[in-house]
Design an enzyme around this catalytic site. Structure first.
Site, PDB file in Angstrom:
ATOM      1  N   TYR A 126     -11.558   6.176   6.468  1.00  0.00           N
ATOM      2  CA  TYR A 126     -11.576   4.795   5.979  1.00  0.00           C
ATOM      3  C   TYR A 126     -11.104   3.773   7.006  1.00  0.00           C
ATOM      4  O   TYR A 126     -11.116   2.575   6.728  1.00  0.00           O
ATOM      5  CB  TYR A 126     -10.715   4.680   4.715  1.00  0.00           C
ATOM      6  CG  TYR A 126     -11.198   5.576   3.610  1.00  0.00           C
ATOM      7  CD1 TYR A 126     -12.347   5.267   2.883  1.00  0.00           C
ATOM      8  CD2 TYR A 126     -10.523   6.753   3.298  1.00  0.00           C
ATOM      9  CE1 TYR A 126     -12.803   6.098   1.879  1.00  0.00           C
ATOM     10  CE2 TYR A 126     -10.968   7.590   2.288  1.00  0.00           C
ATOM     11  CZ  TYR A 126     -12.104   7.255   1.584  1.00  0.00           C
ATOM     12  OH  TYR A 126     -12.555   8.080   0.586  1.00  0.00           O
TER      13      TYR A 126
ATOM     14  N   HIS B  92     -12.878  -2.389   3.222  1.00  0.00           N
ATOM     15  CA  HIS B  92     -11.854  -2.225   2.191  1.00  0.00           C
ATOM     16  C   HIS B  92     -10.457  -2.059   2.797  1.00  0.00           C
ATOM     17  O   HIS B  92      -9.457  -2.239   2.110  1.00  0.00           O
ATOM     18  CB  HIS B  92     -12.202  -1.000   1.338  1.00  0.00           C
ATOM     19  CG  HIS B  92     -11.954  -1.157  -0.127  1.00  0.00           C
ATOM     20  ND1 HIS B  92     -11.873  -2.371  -0.780  1.00  0.00           N
ATOM     21  CD2 HIS B  92     -11.766  -0.220  -1.092  1.00  0.00           C
ATOM     22  CE1 HIS B  92     -11.653  -2.166  -2.073  1.00  0.00           C
ATOM     23  NE2 HIS B  92     -11.574  -0.867  -2.285  1.00  0.00           N
TER      24      HIS B  92
ATOM     25  N   TYR C 189      -4.595   6.185  -2.733  1.00  0.00           N
ATOM     26  CA  TYR C 189      -5.876   5.500  -2.618  1.00  0.00           C
ATOM     27  C   TYR C 189      -5.745   4.118  -3.227  1.00  0.00           C
ATOM     28  O   TYR C 189      -4.818   3.829  -3.999  1.00  0.00           O
ATOM     29  CB  TYR C 189      -6.995   6.331  -3.253  1.00  0.00           C
ATOM     30  CG  TYR C 189      -7.379   7.473  -2.347  1.00  0.00           C
ATOM     31  CD1 TYR C 189      -8.249   7.268  -1.286  1.00  0.00           C
ATOM     32  CD2 TYR C 189      -6.823   8.732  -2.518  1.00  0.00           C
ATOM     33  CE1 TYR C 189      -8.565   8.297  -0.415  1.00  0.00           C
ATOM     34  CE2 TYR C 189      -7.133   9.771  -1.658  1.00  0.00           C
ATOM     35  CZ  TYR C 189      -8.008   9.543  -0.606  1.00  0.00           C
ATOM     36  OH  TYR C 189      -8.309  10.549   0.260  1.00  0.00           O
TER      37      TYR C 189
ATOM     38  N   ASN D 162      -6.991   2.321  -5.595  1.00  0.00           N
ATOM     39  CA  ASN D 162      -6.834   2.053  -7.027  1.00  0.00           C
ATOM     40  C   ASN D 162      -5.506   2.556  -7.598  1.00  0.00           C
ATOM     41  O   ASN D 162      -5.244   2.380  -8.777  1.00  0.00           O
ATOM     42  CB  ASN D 162      -8.019   2.614  -7.825  1.00  0.00           C
ATOM     43  CG  ASN D 162      -8.178   4.103  -7.671  1.00  0.00           C
ATOM     44  OD1 ASN D 162      -7.550   4.712  -6.819  1.00  0.00           O
ATOM     45  ND2 ASN D 162      -9.021   4.699  -8.492  1.00  0.00           N
TER      46      ASN D 162
ATOM     47  N   ASP E 225      -8.908  -7.161   0.803  1.00  0.00           N
ATOM     48  CA  ASP E 225     -10.287  -7.611   0.976  1.00  0.00           C
ATOM     49  C   ASP E 225     -10.789  -8.307  -0.288  1.00  0.00           C
ATOM     50  O   ASP E 225     -10.362  -7.984  -1.385  1.00  0.00           O
ATOM     51  CB  ASP E 225     -11.196  -6.428   1.303  1.00  0.00           C
ATOM     52  CG  ASP E 225     -11.207  -5.385   0.194  1.00  0.00           C
ATOM     53  OD1 ASP E 225     -10.140  -4.801  -0.084  1.00  0.00           O
ATOM     54  OD2 ASP E 225     -12.269  -5.168  -0.413  1.00  0.00           O
TER      55      ASP E 225
ATOM     56  N   ASN F 135      -9.678  -3.218  -7.633  1.00  0.00           N
ATOM     57  CA  ASN F 135      -8.904  -2.141  -8.263  1.00  0.00           C
ATOM     58  C   ASN F 135      -7.488  -1.980  -7.707  1.00  0.00           C
ATOM     59  O   ASN F 135      -6.575  -1.586  -8.436  1.00  0.00           O
ATOM     60  CB  ASN F 135      -9.663  -0.825  -8.197  1.00  0.00           C
ATOM     61  CG  ASN F 135     -10.867  -0.827  -9.111  1.00  0.00           C
ATOM     62  OD1 ASN F 135     -10.865  -1.479 -10.151  1.00  0.00           O
ATOM     63  ND2 ASN F 135     -11.912  -0.118  -8.726  1.00  0.00           N
TER      64      ASN F 135
END
Length: 185
Positions: free
Chosen positions: A14, A19, A64, A66, A91, A112
């Site tokens: 990632y 994100h 993560y 969320n 973001d 989220n």
């Protein structure tokens, strides 16, 4: 104490995706403030340093996106950090690429990570820096768009947004967030 949280997803997969702009800005702040992220607690990595009379903490959740609230809330409780001593960087699909917007409160707007923070903090009242990543091209799924890296033509805008966000954080170390909002919005 002032706590700056950058939202993102952990792991190489990632890194430098849309994100993860929150993580990228935390890294930039760490470099500018000579503040290494060399500690780990409550599902987060962080660094802390006294700058002038203020203790500053930069934090990246290891959960993560969320589940970000699971890392931030215990940290705030342990260190007795109030909501107005918190800034969250993340973001935002609803802002043009590279545009930043500072806010003192607001809804999750479909994000989220912010939903998780609101749920764990029990309020929408916390400072934030929203960083525009724009919307995907027609037909491209949002999840693919946010987890993709920037297009070549977006890089300069995102670099400028990261620099401006880092400068806003530096200003917040000396001024009230409302004053910083008026300067950087």
């Amino acid at each position: 104490m002032k706590l700056v949280v950058g939202l993102g997803n952990p792991g190489k997969k990632y890194e430098h995706t849309r994100h993860n702009i929150g993580f990228d800005i935390i890294d930039r702040c760490a470099q500018k403030l000579d503040l290494p992220l060399d500690k780990q607690k409550f599902k987060a990595i962080y660094g802390e340093k006294r700058i002038g009379s203020e203790k500053v903490v930069l934090l990246k959740p290891l959960t993560y996106m969320n589940l970000s609230g699971e890392a931030v809330r215990p940290f705030m409780d342990y260190f007795n950090i109030s909501n107005d001593e918190l800034v969250v960087i993340y973001d935002d699909l609803d802002l043009p690429v590279g545009k930043i917007r500072l806010r003192k409160k607001g809804s999750a707007g479909g994000h989220n990570g912010i939903k998780s923070l609101i749920a764990h903090l029990g309020t929408e009242d916390f400072n934030r820096i929203r960083v525009g990543i724009g919307r995907p091209a027609h037909g491209e799924p949002v999840v693919h768009y946010v987890l993709d890296t920037y297009r070549k033509e977006e890089l300069a805008f995102m670099n400028e947004a990261a620099e401006k966000s880092a400068k806003a954080i530096e200003a917040w170390l000396e001024k009230p967030f409302l004053e910083v909002m008026n300067t950087f919005n």
